[in-house]
Structure formats: C-alpha cells, structure tokens
Scaffold this motif. Structure first.
Motif, PDB file in Angstrom:
ATOM      1  N   PRO A   1      39.750  37.249  39.262  1.00 55.57           N
ATOM      2  CA  PRO A   1      40.527  36.913  40.468  1.00 55.57           C
ATOM      3  C   PRO A   1      41.151  35.511  40.363  1.00 55.57           C
ATOM      4  N   PRO A   2      42.411  35.379  40.775  1.00 52.94           N
ATOM      5  CA  PRO A   2      43.161  34.133  40.541  1.00 52.94           C
ATOM      6  C   PRO A   2      42.547  32.892  41.177  1.00 52.94           C
TER       7      PRO A   2
ATOM      8  N   GLN B   1      52.189  29.696  32.795  1.00 52.15           N
ATOM      9  CA  GLN B   1      52.707  29.133  34.042  1.00 52.15           C
ATOM     10  C   GLN B   1      53.422  30.207  34.864  1.00 52.15           C
ATOM     11  N   HIS B   2      53.125  30.244  36.133  1.00 49.18           N
ATOM     12  CA  HIS B   2      53.740  31.174  37.096  1.00 49.18           C
ATOM     13  C   HIS B   2      53.330  32.627  36.864  1.00 49.18           C
ATOM     14  N   ALA B   3      52.492  32.909  35.875  1.00 49.24           N
ATOM     15  CA  ALA B   3      52.160  34.293  35.546  1.00 49.24           C
ATOM     16  C   ALA B   3      50.671  34.534  35.782  1.00 49.24           C
ATOM     17  N   ALA B   4      50.228  35.738  35.383  1.00 49.06           N
ATOM     18  CA  ALA B   4      48.798  36.053  35.468  1.00 49.06           C
ATOM     19  C   ALA B   4      48.042  35.248  34.416  1.00 49.06           C
ATOM     20  N   ASP B   5      46.748  35.035  34.661  1.00 44.28           N
ATOM     21  CA  ASP B   5      45.878  34.305  33.727  1.00 44.28           C
ATOM     22  C   ASP B   5      46.392  32.903  33.415  1.00 44.28           C
TER      23      ASP B   5
ATOM     24  N   ALA C   1      46.137  42.263  40.346  1.00 47.98           N
ATOM     25  CA  ALA C   1      45.907  43.382  39.425  1.00 47.98           C
ATOM     26  C   ALA C   1      46.201  42.992  37.978  1.00 47.98           C
ATOM     27  N   ARG C   2      47.035  41.993  37.798  1.00 51.85           N
ATOM     28  CA  ARG C   2      47.414  41.602  36.433  1.00 51.85           C
ATOM     29  C   ARG C   2      46.495  40.533  35.859  1.00 51.85           C
TER      30      ARG C   2
END
Ligand SMILES: [Zn+2]
Length: 600
Positions: free
Chosen positions: A142-143, A502-506, A137-138
């Motif tokens: 899509p990742p 890093q480790h986050a969204a986007d 969602a963030r």
C-alpha cells in the motif's frame, strides 16, 4: 511520534572519534558556543555528519516512515492538513518557529524559521509535502504503508521490518517504498536530520534558515503565486533552494539553475463534413490527415529544428559559465541510447545536455481515421495533432503563440479558436482550429552569481566529490513564479535517485540518496555563510567582482531587463552557441499581466 521523541531523548552522543566530542555536544546543548566545532568544514564536517547519521539511521527512518504514513494527495483536505501539522511539529521540535500560512484556497504552506545568531545571510528552502494520486492496485504494497526493501520488488527485494533493525545493519542500496518517499518528503527529512547532526556535533549554523513547504505542487500549484505575493515580507531571503527532482543519472548530486517553460497546442484540420468513400471521392475531397502531416512538417524538421519563422529569436545564448558547466556533465548518451534502443538521436547526435538547453516541439499524438483492424477506405472528416513546446529564456508562451500563428497565417491558413460550424467549414479556405494551453515561461539563474557558486561549492564540499552543475532541467517546473515573486536567485537541489518511480507505482528512495542529501544540507547550513562572504574561492576578484556586484545590483533593482545583451540573433544549433559573455542575472523580468494570467 514516539519514534521522533526517542530521537530527542537520545541526546545524540556523537561518534566523532575524539574524546572531546561528547563534551562539545553537552556544552552545545547547554547553550555554550564551541569555537572548534563551529569551524568544522570539509572532510571533518562530513565525517561528523556521517558518523551521526550512521548512529541514527534507524530512528531517522522511523521518523521518515511516520511522515510517509499520512496520505498526501492535495485534494484530500483532512489528510493534507494532518501532513502540514505533522511537519510543523517536526520543525518545532528542532527549535524552529513555525506556522501554517493560509493556502489562499489550497492546502496550507508550512513556514518555519530558524535564525542563526550573528548570521548575515538567509537561505530559503522549498519542498512540497503533497504527492501524486495513487492507483493502489499497481503498487507492490500500500502506497502509504512505508516498506523498506533490500532491492526493488521485481528484483527479489525483501521487506525489512523497521522495528527490528539496529544501526550498522542497513545497506545504503536498500530503498524505502511509499508515495512521496522521494517526491518530495525526502528533502524535508534530510534537512531536519542535517540540523540534528550539526547540533550533535556542535556546529554553528552559518545562515538563517527559512522553510517554505507547499502542499499542492502535484496539483499544479494553482495558488502558489497568491501565497508568494501575500507573504512577500516573510519570504525575504538571499536565495532560494528548490529541493525537488532527481539527482543526475550517474547518481552524482546535482544542482540545477533553471527549468524550461512549457505550453501546449492542439491543431485540427478539416475535410468533408462526414467520412467519404475514398474510391468515389479520393483525389477530389481534401484529406485532413494529409493536410495535417504537411502542417506538422512545416513546424519542425526530423532533426528537431523548429522551422517557425523567428522562433529562435528570443533564445538567449548560453553564458560562458553555462557552457563550461555543460562540458563538465558526465556523458550518459551512450547508455541511454542502449537502454532506449535508439539507433541514432536527433541533431546529428548532439549531446542530450545540449539539446535540453534549446526549445523543443514535441508531437504528443496524432489522430485521424483509424489504422489496423479498424481501418476503412474512407477520407476522414478531421485530423488533430497535440503538441507540447518546451521554452527556454527569453521565450514566453505568448511570444511562441504569436510566432506560430503568424507562421501559419503566412502559409495561407485561416485560424479559428473554436470548433467551426458547417457553414464556416464551407466558406473558409485552409481552415485550422488552434487550441492553446496557457503554459508558463522558463526561468534560469546565472551560474556565476555568488549565491549560485556558493551553493554548488557547499554541496561539493558536503559530498567531497564533484557534483553536476546543470544550467537547466529539460523538464518544466514553475521556477519563474519564485524568480518573479522574490527577485532572488533560485537554485535547485534535488536529492532523490533518478530511478525512483516518480509519480508512478512503487515510488522509492534509495537510502544512499538520503544520506547524501543529509550531508549536502549539513554542508550548506554550516558553510554557505562563509562561502557567500568570500571563502573557498567563491568570491570573485577585480573586474570579475565588479561584474558580480553589478549583477547583484541588477537583481536587487528587480526592474531591468538584463537579458538584451545576450539575446540570440539567429537560430541556435551546435555551431551557434554564442561566445559572447555570460548573460546577466536570473530571468526575473516581469511579464505583462495578461501573459502571466495566462500562465496559470
Ligand atoms: Zn516534486
């Protein structure tokens, strides 16, 4: 898959300007060796690799996107297995002999070998293929659907279809968005592209290569020590490259030689069994929040100095080489203060690079009673603080724990490791509950070992520009596991941009970082052998050579504690950086079994 095969069918006519180029390539593909190309170095090598990359950017990004499209959270067993198989095939297509090592309860480790005929040295390359869990969602997309964008989404970046791109159209400031595009699949793709570029240019590999690609780094590497121990014979190498983390904030490439250790502590103080009216009982019932404030103030001062007795006794002073490297790091403090809106920094404005070479005590959080709307006129029943310690050589979690507990007992506190009963609270003076996280020790490789110097020299040659030599990351990675298991020098070579989410969204990788990474790996593969064997000033002479030789012997023996001579006598601060000689060797001393166990 189709994209990757295309890469090989292309047979890569290289774009070096000489007419000899395609002949070199053809001869090499036919298995002949070509002396001229084999000796490429410096700017000529860089030009050849850069030229190949410029011609193959699109196909390279498509191969990368195929890998990024496979979800890679370590606990997702089917998909993590698909990642491992996919990467194994990527290596095998380059002629490497690979296999999956049993993960000892975790995902498999992808292991691959690519010998270089006649090479005497072996380089081990570590990266991890798993990524942090995601909250889709963030994410802007899509990742696990890789998207190439012209700029970050919040800055109006447009998505560019990989299928429609042609070489020469790609801006190096564009970024590839997907989970693990930077952390940590980027080095896998970069090193494979470097192999392709060298092959196309007819450049001989100067070192034997081994690859160790872990599948649960982001889950805390719980099985890594077992895999390392079980595969010790397979994992023999002259040195290890840990390809993880970001480059310097100035966007210069950096190599790092260590990482701080870490351990955590939660302290709880106790007041009345239930909150009491502050009017009726204030000044009489002890307030646990106030007690806790005093406990914290007794552990560190406002300038960051840890006031626990003897805390700095185990801190190894920086070596000459480390101090010289720090002095050469480009300053970023002013820019960081600006972006974080900090009026001043701790320790009278001492530089950030100097501060991360020291242990740190950070208050992660404090909790007691309530504030704002929820505040009430009451004496709280409990107060807690959560602390993380960052450790430097030769500290260990066990030694830190012993010193902190001795310090608190010396102040008259009674320490327990469990939630005390009402009876214990009633009967015990100055009661503190301590809960320790196991944590793990720091590690640091000496900057002036031949391997340390040769890696930096090769990367610098690959870049054709100065790089940052960072004696230690401020952050913590379990580098000690590799150092203890192998006894070999461990050097970090990150390629991702520092602003990679890093480790986050986007999460994203800036393409120029990928290009720089390819050139760095190509230079390492082509040049590390001669640099280790004495080329380009990497070989010390005379007395210095003898020092290096004895240090290498110390590493080979894997038994001595070579750090005593460099041990700090007093507390470090800006004025206490020791002028004594380089501390010897890497931090490979074996910890007692129980503290190792605790470090998991
Ligand atoms: Zn990572």
């Amino acid at each position: 898959m189709a994209f990757a095969d295309e890469l090989y069918k292309a047979a890569a006519p290289i774009d070096r300007r000489s007419s000899r180029a395609s002949c070199v390539c053809a001869a090499l593909l036919a298995g002949a060796s070509v002396a001229g190309a084999a000796e490429l170095q410096g700017a000529a090598l860089r030009d050849a690799v850069r030229g190949w990359r410029a011609q193959h950017e699109v196909v390279l990004l498509r191969e990368f996107a195929e890998l990024l499209a496979i979800p890679n959270v370590a606990s997702d067993a089917p998909n993590i297995g698909r990642n491992a198989e996919h990467i194994l095939r990527m290596f095998e297509r380059r002629g490497a002999k690979g296999r999956l090592l049993d993960g000892e309860g975790g995902p498999p480790v992808v292991f691959a070998e690519l010998p270089a005929p006649g090479a005497r040295r072996t380089l081990m390359v570590y990266a991890h293929y798993d990524g942090q869990p995601v909250d889709p969602a963030r994410w802007s997309s899509p990742p696990w659907t890789p998207v190439l964008r012209t700029a970050p989404p919040d800055q109006g970046g447009r998505a560019m279809a990989l299928d429609a791109l042609r070489p020469g159209q790609i801006d190096p400031e564009w970024r590839l968005y997907a989970r693990s595009s930077s952390d940590d699949k980027a080095p896998v793709v970069a090193v494979l592209a470097a192999l392709d570029a060298l092959q196309a240019a007819g450049v001989t590999r100067s070192v034997n290569l081994k690859f160790f690609l872990e599948g649960e780094e982001e889950a805390g590497s719980p099985h890594l020590d077992k895999v390392l121990a079980k595969s010790a014979a397979l994992l023999q190498a002259d040195g290890w490259l840990l390809c993880d983390g970001p480059v310097h904030q100035t966007r210069r490439m950096q190599v790092y030689y260590g990482a701080r250790g870490v351990t955590g502590l939660e302290i709880t103080t106790y007041g009345p069994l239930r909150p009491l009216h502050s009017g009726h009982y204030g000044n009489w019932a002890p307030n646990p929040a106030v007690q806790l404030a005093h406990v914290v103030a007794g552990l560190r001062d406002v300038e960051g100095r840890i006031t626990v007795a003897g805390f700095y006794d185990d801190v190894r002073p920086l070596s000459e080489a480390e101090r010289a490297a720090l002095a050469a790091v480009p300053p970023v403090d002013e820019a960081l203060r600006e972006s974080f809106a900090l009026h001043q920094t701790e320790a009278a404005g001492a530089p950030l690079v100097e501060r991360i070479m020291l242990p740190a005590l950070n208050v992660r959080g404090l909790e007691s009673g309530a504030v704002g709307e929820r505040a009430s006129n009451a004496i709280p029943s409990e107060a807690s603080v959560s602390i993380d310690f960052r450790l430097v050589p030769d500290q260990t979690p066990a030694k830190v724990r012993a010193r902190v507990e001795a310090h608190l007992r010396g102040q008259g506190f009674t320490l327990v490791d469990h939630a005390p009963t009402a009876r214990e609270r009633r009967d015990t003076p100055r009661l503190l509950r301590l809960h320790w996280e196991p944590g793990y020790p720091p590690a640091r490789t000496a900057l002036d070992l031949p391997f340390s110097r040769a890696v930096a020299a090769a990367v610098e040659e690959g870049q054709g520009a100065p790089i940052v030599r960072m004696p230690s990351l401020g952050g913590s990675i379990p580098m000690y596991l590799f150092a203890q298991a192998t006894g070999r020098p461990i050097v970090g070579l990150p390629i991702a941009n520092h602003d990679n989410n890093q480790h986050a969204a986007d999460e994203n990788l800036r393409l120029q970082n990928l290009w720089d990474g390819i050139e760095s790996f190509a230079a390492l593969i082509a040049r590390l052998g001669p640099l280790l064997d004495g080329g380009a000033g990497a070989q010390p002479r005379g007395a210095e050579a003898e020092r290096f030789a004895s240090r290498e012997r110390a590493i080979d023996s894997r038994a001595s504690d070579s750090t005593d001579e460099g041990r700090a006598a007093g507390a470090p601060g800006r004025s206490s950086v020791s002028p004594r000689g380089p501390s010897a060797g890497i931090h490979f001393r074996r910890e007692p079994a129980e503290s190792l166990e605790a470090a998991r």
